[in-house]
Design an enzyme around this catalytic site. Structure first.
Site: not given
Length: 340
Positions: A81-82, A129-130, A147, A153, A240
């Site tokens: 996805k990157d 997106r989230r 980040r 996280r 992305c």
């Protein structure tokens, strides 16, 4: 026999993913070694500098590709996805191994789900997106930027900084941390990022021996699915960091394998959305699947543009062109390009 040098980012998740590829190659009788490369994205994370103003795709990819083209490594492994959706001269996508579960997950305090969190709870994610899709659920939670790696996280929950974080299930699965997940998000509510859960294995386009070797790691169904998702994203002209979700899956139809693709593009606040789905027959020859998948993704993307997606994408580009300066506080929209 000399070792096949596999280039990887330095993070635990990246080296774990690259280790899976190394193990698969070792099983084929090819000795390997991991070569850790520091990317611009890694340096930004380590220094705490926001990636605002950076290109929306490729910040975790270019250093690995540079090492590949310079002959410092023979193979590069990325979170698919990157990857930018455009081709890079001299680089070939040699394999897409079988995909992990592509869904998003919640890790929340007290074992709660998103719906069980009190209104005003702080839910952390670096993904527009989230943010857009969770906002659209109308749960009344506060979406905040974040980040850092998975440890950082999730650690913020124990510290009391956040009530929950949203992450990709695939990353936690590869790190052996699925026991910390409190909810797996249904794609009907939150579609994953195009290519989420899949790995991209690249090599030099003129390295025919390595190309042939890596082709043995390729999973045709996964490759077709991510091709459809990424072609759709390219058609929408979204990187992305854009609020675009897409998920393709191979299913057995009456006349053979079929590819089903669902996609959504949203405004940043989730108030507006264009959501569509489509399917196509793949045929019995897996070598033709990428072309069929690309057509499906391109056609569905064009349909979404015609149905209002073009206006949404224009609004998003205008908003991104007025992004705050790098020294401004990070937001959920701009905190980070790469989202585990």
């Amino acid at each position: 026999m000399t070792n096949l040098r596999i280039g990887t980012r330095r993070s635990l998740l990246a080296t774990t993913q690259s280790g899976h590829v190394a193990d698969a190659l070792e099983a084929l009788g090819t000795p390997t070694e991991l070569v850790e490369i520091t990317t611009d994205g890694d340096r930004s994370q380590a220094s705490g500098v926001s990636l605002v103003g950076a290109p929306s795709t490729g910040v975790f990819v270019s250093a690995l590709r540079d090492a590949l083209l310079a002959g410092e490594v023979d193979v590069a492994v990325h979170s698919l996805k990157d990857l930018p959706t455009y081709a890079t001269e001299g680089i070939a996508l040699a394999a897409v191994p079988p995909r992990e579960d592509p869904r998003d997950v919640v890790v929340a305090r007290d074992g709660l789900t998103l719906g069980e969190l009190p209104q005003g709870s702080k839910v952390a994610t670096g993904s527009p997106r989230r943010v857009a899709q969770i906002e659209a659920l109308g749960l009344g939670v506060e979406l905040v930027g974040v980040r850092g790696n998975v440890d950082t996280r999730i650690g913020r929950i124990a510290e009391g900084t956040y009530d929950a974080v949203v992450l990709a299930r695939a990353g936690l699965a590869r790190l052996g941390r699925l026991d910390e997940v409190t909810e797996v998000l249904d794609p009907l509510q939150v579609l994953p990022a195009p290519g989420q859960g899949a790995l991209a294995v690249e090599c030099r386009a003129d390295d025919t021996e390595t190309l042939a070797l890596l082709a043995r790691l390729d999973d045709p169904g996964t490759h077709a699915a991510v091709t459809a998702e990424r072609t759709l994203m390219a058609t929408l002209e979204g990187g992305c960091a854009a609020p675009i979700g897409a998920l393709a899956e191979v299913a057995e139809g009456d006349d053979g394998p079929e590819l089903w693709l669902r996609a959504v593009v949203l405004s940043e606040d989730g108030a507006l959305a264009v959501r569509r789905s489509a399917s196509a027959a793949l045929g019995t020859d897996p070598t033709t699947w990428p072309a069929e998948a690309a057509k499906l993704g391109g056609d569905l993307g064009a349909e979404m543009l015609a149905d209002g997606g073009d206006e949404l994408m224009t609004q998003l580009r205008d908003a991104q062109s007025s992004t705050p300066e790098p020294n401004d506080p990070p937001s959920a929209r701009s905190a980070e390009v790469h989202n585990p």
